[in-house]
Design a protein around this motif. Structure first.
Motif, PDB file in Angstrom:
ATOM      1  N   ALA A  61      -2.450   1.593   2.532  1.00 15.94           N
ATOM      2  CA  ALA A  61      -4.209   1.753   2.120  1.00 15.94           C
ATOM      3  C   ALA A  61      -4.319   2.929   1.133  1.00 15.94           C
ATOM      4  O   ALA A  61      -5.033   2.667   0.072  1.00 15.94           O
ATOM      5  CB  ALA A  61      -4.925   2.129   3.266  1.00 15.94           C
ATOM      6  N   LYS A  62      -3.174   3.888   1.082  1.00 14.72           N
ATOM      7  CA  LYS A  62      -3.141   4.954   0.059  1.00 14.72           C
ATOM      8  C   LYS A  62      -2.848   4.499  -1.427  1.00 14.72           C
ATOM      9  O   LYS A  62      -3.464   4.827  -2.409  1.00 14.72           O
ATOM     10  CB  LYS A  62      -2.274   5.900   0.465  1.00 14.72           C
ATOM     11  CG  LYS A  62      -2.124   7.115  -0.471  1.00 14.72           C
ATOM     12  CD  LYS A  62      -1.157   8.145   0.108  1.00 14.72           C
ATOM     13  CE  LYS A  62      -1.167   9.423  -1.124  1.00 14.72           C
ATOM     14  NZ  LYS A  62      -0.142  10.410  -0.379  1.00 14.72           N
ATOM     15  N   TYR A  63      -1.891   3.258  -1.464  1.00 12.58           N
ATOM     16  CA  TYR A  63      -1.486   2.885  -2.758  1.00 12.58           C
ATOM     17  C   TYR A  63      -2.209   1.522  -3.302  1.00 12.58           C
ATOM     18  O   TYR A  63      -1.492   0.848  -3.996  1.00 12.58           O
ATOM     19  CB  TYR A  63      -0.106   2.981  -2.737  1.00 12.58           C
ATOM     20  CG  TYR A  63       0.440   4.384  -2.795  1.00 12.58           C
ATOM     21  CD1 TYR A  63       0.254   5.160  -3.836  1.00 12.58           C
ATOM     22  CD2 TYR A  63       1.061   4.798  -1.490  1.00 12.58           C
ATOM     23  CE1 TYR A  63       0.952   6.646  -3.678  1.00 12.58           C
ATOM     24  CE2 TYR A  63       1.455   6.210  -1.352  1.00 12.58           C
ATOM     25  CZ  TYR A  63       1.432   6.887  -2.611  1.00 12.58           C
ATOM     26  OH  TYR A  63       1.884   8.254  -2.497  1.00 12.58           O
ATOM     27  N   LYS A  64      -3.076   0.986  -2.471  1.00 18.62           N
ATOM     28  CA  LYS A  64      -3.712  -0.277  -2.588  1.00 18.62           C
ATOM     29  C   LYS A  64      -4.051  -0.506  -3.959  1.00 18.62           C
ATOM     30  O   LYS A  64      -3.780  -1.653  -4.599  1.00 18.62           O
ATOM     31  CB  LYS A  64      -4.836  -0.481  -1.677  1.00 18.62           C
ATOM     32  CG  LYS A  64      -5.530  -1.859  -1.565  1.00 18.62           C
ATOM     33  CD  LYS A  64      -6.302  -2.084  -0.394  1.00 18.62           C
ATOM     34  CE  LYS A  64      -7.706  -2.025  -0.890  1.00 18.62           C
ATOM     35  NZ  LYS A  64      -8.670  -2.055   0.090  1.00 18.62           N
ATOM     36  N   LYS A  65      -4.620   0.365  -4.515  1.00 15.25           N
ATOM     37  CA  LYS A  65      -5.193   0.251  -5.871  1.00 15.25           C
ATOM     38  C   LYS A  65      -4.143  -0.139  -7.225  1.00 15.25           C
ATOM     39  O   LYS A  65      -4.208  -0.675  -8.137  1.00 15.25           O
ATOM     40  CB  LYS A  65      -6.052   1.217  -6.391  1.00 15.25           C
ATOM     41  CG  LYS A  65      -5.367   2.591  -6.449  1.00 15.25           C
ATOM     42  CD  LYS A  65      -6.464   3.617  -6.922  1.00 15.25           C
ATOM     43  CE  LYS A  65      -5.855   5.113  -6.796  1.00 15.25           C
ATOM     44  NZ  LYS A  65      -6.873   6.114  -7.050  1.00 15.25           N
ATOM     45  N   TRP A  66      -2.777   0.209  -6.681  1.00  9.47           N
ATOM     46  CA  TRP A  66      -1.812   0.188  -7.601  1.00  9.47           C
ATOM     47  C   TRP A  66      -0.902  -1.158  -7.273  1.00  9.47           C
ATOM     48  O   TRP A  66      -0.049  -1.485  -8.067  1.00  9.47           O
ATOM     49  CB  TRP A  66      -0.792   1.209  -7.824  1.00  9.47           C
ATOM     50  CG  TRP A  66      -1.302   2.409  -8.352  1.00  9.47           C
ATOM     51  CD1 TRP A  66      -1.840   2.591  -9.920  1.00  9.47           C
ATOM     52  CD2 TRP A  66      -1.939   3.653  -7.751  1.00  9.47           C
ATOM     53  NE1 TRP A  66      -2.440   3.644 -10.030  1.00  9.47           N
ATOM     54  CE2 TRP A  66      -2.437   4.501  -8.692  1.00  9.47           C
ATOM     55  CE3 TRP A  66      -1.764   4.184  -6.303  1.00  9.47           C
ATOM     56  CZ2 TRP A  66      -2.826   5.745  -8.421  1.00  9.47           C
ATOM     57  CZ3 TRP A  66      -2.319   5.422  -6.123  1.00  9.47           C
ATOM     58  CH2 TRP A  66      -2.708   6.341  -6.822  1.00  9.47           C
ATOM     59  N   LEU A  67      -1.225  -1.790  -6.226  1.00  6.50           N
ATOM     60  CA  LEU A  67      -0.308  -3.094  -5.755  1.00  6.50           C
ATOM     61  C   LEU A  67      -0.796  -4.185  -6.078  1.00  6.50           C
ATOM     62  O   LEU A  67      -2.177  -4.391  -6.244  1.00  6.50           O
ATOM     63  CB  LEU A  67      -0.125  -2.880  -4.205  1.00  6.50           C
ATOM     64  CG  LEU A  67       0.516  -1.433  -3.917  1.00  6.50           C
ATOM     65  CD1 LEU A  67       0.875  -1.430  -2.390  1.00  6.50           C
ATOM     66  CD2 LEU A  67       2.214  -1.469  -4.217  1.00  6.50           C
TER      67      LEU A  67
END
Length: 75
Positions: A69-75
């Motif tokens: 959830a925290k790194y969703k935008k980079w994955l």
């Protein structure tokens, strides 16, 4: 003869091999030549792995769902 052709010849020869003693010698050679990934990494990398394992043993981990959830935008 180039190395690729020699490898193919060895593979063909080994595939037809029925001598258990020679087979076992090849297995022993293969095991002798294998290097564990742990032995290839630096001392610093080993320290990091050990620290991570220690943290996991103590329950100091972040659930996968939270990380995603925290790194969703980079994955």
């Amino acid at each position: 003869m180039d190395i690729q052709a020699e490898k193919l010849q060895l593979i063909e020869w080994l595939a037809g091999l029925n001598d258990a003693k020679v087979h076992n010698e090849f297995i022993a050679l293969k095991k002798k030549m294998e290097v564990d990934w742990w032995d290839r990494i630096s001392a610093e990398e080993r320290e990091e792995v050990e620290m991570g394992l220690s943290q996991a043993d103590k329950g100091e981990v972040t659930p996968h769902k939270e990380v995603m959830a925290k790194y969703k935008k980079w994955l």
